[in-house]
Motif scaffolding. Sequence first.
Motif, PDB file in Angstrom:
ATOM      1  N   CYS A  59      -6.431 -17.847  -1.219  1.00  0.00           N
ATOM      2  CA  CYS A  59      -5.823 -16.604  -0.745  1.00  0.00           C
ATOM      3  C   CYS A  59      -4.688 -16.223  -1.685  1.00  0.00           C
ATOM      4  O   CYS A  59      -4.018 -17.093  -2.240  1.00  0.00           O
ATOM      5  N   ARG A  60      -4.496 -14.931  -1.817  1.00  0.00           N
ATOM      6  CA  ARG A  60      -3.429 -14.423  -2.679  1.00  0.00           C
ATOM      7  C   ARG A  60      -2.836 -13.178  -2.044  1.00  0.00           C
ATOM      8  O   ARG A  60      -3.570 -12.320  -1.546  1.00  0.00           O
ATOM      9  N   VAL A  61      -1.519 -13.072  -2.056  1.00  0.00           N
ATOM     10  CA  VAL A  61      -0.819 -11.886  -1.571  1.00  0.00           C
ATOM     11  C   VAL A  61      -0.311 -11.133  -2.793  1.00  0.00           C
ATOM     12  O   VAL A  61       0.247 -11.737  -3.717  1.00  0.00           O
ATOM     13  N   LEU A  62      -0.506  -9.809  -2.806  1.00  0.00           N
ATOM     14  CA  LEU A  62      -0.068  -8.978  -3.922  1.00  0.00           C
ATOM     15  C   LEU A  62       0.143  -7.556  -3.435  1.00  0.00           C
ATOM     16  O   LEU A  62      -0.150  -7.247  -2.284  1.00  0.00           O
ATOM     17  N   SER A  63       0.633  -6.708  -4.302  1.00  0.00           N
ATOM     18  CA  SER A  63       0.860  -5.313  -3.932  1.00  0.00           C
ATOM     19  C   SER A  63      -0.382  -4.479  -4.236  1.00  0.00           C
ATOM     20  O   SER A  63      -1.260  -4.896  -4.998  1.00  0.00           O
ATOM     21  N   LEU A  64      -0.435  -3.292  -3.660  1.00  0.00           N
ATOM     22  CA  LEU A  64      -1.550  -2.381  -3.920  1.00  0.00           C
ATOM     23  C   LEU A  64      -1.617  -2.021  -5.405  1.00  0.00           C
ATOM     24  O   LEU A  64      -2.701  -1.945  -5.974  1.00  0.00           O
ATOM     25  N   GLY A  65      -0.475  -1.838  -6.037  1.00  0.00           N
ATOM     26  CA  GLY A  65      -0.458  -1.553  -7.468  1.00  0.00           C
ATOM     27  C   GLY A  65      -1.038  -2.693  -8.287  1.00  0.00           C
ATOM     28  O   GLY A  65      -1.797  -2.473  -9.233  1.00  0.00           O
ATOM     29  N   GLU A  66      -0.700  -3.924  -7.910  1.00  0.00           N
ATOM     30  CA  GLU A  66      -1.258  -5.098  -8.597  1.00  0.00           C
ATOM     31  C   GLU A  66      -2.749  -5.248  -8.304  1.00  0.00           C
ATOM     32  O   GLU A  66      -3.522  -5.634  -9.186  1.00  0.00           O
ATOM     33  N   LEU A  67      -3.131  -4.942  -7.069  1.00  0.00           N
ATOM     34  CA  LEU A  67      -4.531  -5.072  -6.666  1.00  0.00           C
ATOM     35  C   LEU A  67      -5.435  -4.219  -7.543  1.00  0.00           C
ATOM     36  O   LEU A  67      -6.532  -4.629  -7.909  1.00  0.00           O
ATOM     37  N   ARG A  68      -4.965  -3.039  -7.898  1.00  0.00           N
ATOM     38  CA  ARG A  68      -5.783  -2.129  -8.701  1.00  0.00           C
ATOM     39  C   ARG A  68      -6.223  -2.765 -10.011  1.00  0.00           C
ATOM     40  O   ARG A  68      -7.293  -2.502 -10.511  1.00  0.00           O
ATOM     41  N   GLU A  69      -5.395  -3.637 -10.565  1.00  0.00           N
ATOM     42  CA  GLU A  69      -5.676  -4.261 -11.860  1.00  0.00           C
ATOM     43  C   GLU A  69      -6.248  -5.674 -11.731  1.00  0.00           C
ATOM     44  O   GLU A  69      -6.365  -6.382 -12.721  1.00  0.00           O
ATOM     45  N   THR A  70      -6.606  -6.087 -10.524  1.00  0.00           N
ATOM     46  CA  THR A  70      -7.058  -7.456 -10.280  1.00  0.00           C
ATOM     47  C   THR A  70      -8.575  -7.518 -10.217  1.00  0.00           C
ATOM     48  O   THR A  70      -9.217  -6.698  -9.558  1.00  0.00           O
ATOM     49  N   ALA A  71      -9.138  -8.510 -10.878  1.00  0.00           N
ATOM     50  CA  ALA A  71     -10.586  -8.718 -10.841  1.00  0.00           C
ATOM     51  C   ALA A  71     -10.961  -9.457  -9.562  1.00  0.00           C
ATOM     52  O   ALA A  71     -10.325 -10.451  -9.192  1.00  0.00           O
ATOM     53  N   VAL A  72     -11.943  -8.939  -8.866  1.00  0.00           N
ATOM     54  CA  VAL A  72     -12.485  -9.585  -7.674  1.00  0.00           C
ATOM     55  C   VAL A  72     -14.005  -9.650  -7.825  1.00  0.00           C
ATOM     56  O   VAL A  72     -14.575  -9.006  -8.695  1.00  0.00           O
ATOM     57  N   ASP A  73     -14.644 -10.408  -6.952  1.00  0.00           N
ATOM     58  CA  ASP A  73     -16.095 -10.488  -6.991  1.00  0.00           C
ATOM     59  C   ASP A  73     -16.650 -10.373  -5.575  1.00  0.00           C
ATOM     60  O   ASP A  73     -15.917 -10.113  -4.623  1.00  0.00           O
ATOM     61  N   MET A  74     -17.945 -10.584  -5.456  1.00  0.00           N
ATOM     62  CA  MET A  74     -18.590 -10.386  -4.163  1.00  0.00           C
ATOM     63  C   MET A  74     -18.284 -11.485  -3.148  1.00  0.00           C
ATOM     64  O   MET A  74     -18.690 -11.396  -1.997  1.00  0.00           O
ATOM     65  N   PHE A  75     -17.546 -12.497  -3.550  1.00  0.00           N
ATOM     66  CA  PHE A  75     -17.156 -13.548  -2.621  1.00  0.00           C
ATOM     67  C   PHE A  75     -15.758 -13.313  -2.047  1.00  0.00           C
ATOM     68  O   PHE A  75     -15.213 -14.147  -1.349  1.00  0.00           O
ATOM     69  N   CYS A  76     -15.183 -12.162  -2.370  1.00  0.00           N
ATOM     70  CA  CYS A  76     -13.824 -11.831  -1.929  1.00  0.00           C
ATOM     71  C   CYS A  76     -13.826 -10.863  -0.753  1.00  0.00           C
ATOM     72  O   CYS A  76     -14.725 -10.040  -0.617  1.00  0.00           O
ATOM     73  N   THR A  77     -12.796 -10.975   0.055  1.00  0.00           N
ATOM     74  CA  THR A  77     -12.458  -9.979   1.058  1.00  0.00           C
ATOM     75  C   THR A  77     -11.059  -9.494   0.702  1.00  0.00           C
ATOM     76  O   THR A  77     -10.155 -10.297   0.477  1.00  0.00           O
ATOM     77  N   VAL A  78     -10.908  -8.183   0.615  1.00  0.00           N
ATOM     78  CA  VAL A  78      -9.633  -7.586   0.239  1.00  0.00           C
ATOM     79  C   VAL A  78      -9.008  -6.955   1.479  1.00  0.00           C
ATOM     80  O   VAL A  78      -9.672  -6.223   2.218  1.00  0.00           O
ATOM     81  N   LEU A  79      -7.754  -7.251   1.721  1.00  0.00           N
ATOM     82  CA  LEU A  79      -7.010  -6.689   2.846  1.00  0.00           C
ATOM     83  C   LEU A  79      -5.916  -5.784   2.311  1.00  0.00           C
ATOM     84  O   LEU A  79      -5.188  -6.173   1.392  1.00  0.00           O
ATOM     85  N   ILE A  80      -5.825  -4.591   2.863  1.00  0.00           N
ATOM     86  CA  ILE A  80      -4.782  -3.637   2.487  1.00  0.00           C
ATOM     87  C   ILE A  80      -3.971  -3.354   3.734  1.00  0.00           C
ATOM     88  O   ILE A  80      -4.511  -2.907   4.750  1.00  0.00           O
ATOM     89  N   GLY A  81      -2.687  -3.621   3.677  1.00  0.00           N
ATOM     90  CA  GLY A  81      -1.845  -3.505   4.859  1.00  0.00           C
ATOM     91  C   GLY A  81      -1.432  -2.087   5.189  1.00  0.00           C
ATOM     92  O   GLY A  81      -1.469  -1.190   4.357  1.00  0.00           O
ATOM     93  N   SER A  82      -1.043  -1.913   6.427  1.00  0.00           N
ATOM     94  CA  SER A  82      -0.404  -0.662   6.865  1.00  0.00           C
ATOM     95  C   SER A  82       1.080  -0.783   6.527  1.00  0.00           C
ATOM     96  O   SER A  82       1.536  -1.810   6.011  1.00  0.00           O
ATOM     97  N   ALA A  83       1.851   0.231   6.845  1.00  0.00           N
ATOM     98  CA  ALA A  83       3.290   0.198   6.588  1.00  0.00           C
ATOM     99  C   ALA A  83       3.977  -0.914   7.386  1.00  0.00           C
ATOM    100  O   ALA A  83       5.031  -1.407   6.990  1.00  0.00           O
TER     101      ALA A  83
END
Length: 98
Positions: free
Chosen positions: A56-80
Amino acid sequence: RLACAAQGDFALALYNPSSKKRADYLARACDILLESKPSDTVCGIARNIGREGCSCRVLSLGELRETAVDMFCTVLIGSAAVKTVAGQLVTPRGYRNV
């Protein structure tokens, strides 16, 4: 739909966010989200959930945009309201005693 969810400040989960044929999908989704959400929105990536080598990794939405993921990942984007507590994403319930 993604733009409306971002405007409504929903917490989101993206399952299987990328593959060889869909390599740019996460970056495109982040571009849509960044139109309504700040780049410091708390996000998380969980890989191999329930399998050996789960991470698991915690990061910002800006960082997420530049992060490589694959089909074994689940991405969570938080609310405010989503915060990071002890390295994990937490959504406070906000209940009050009435």
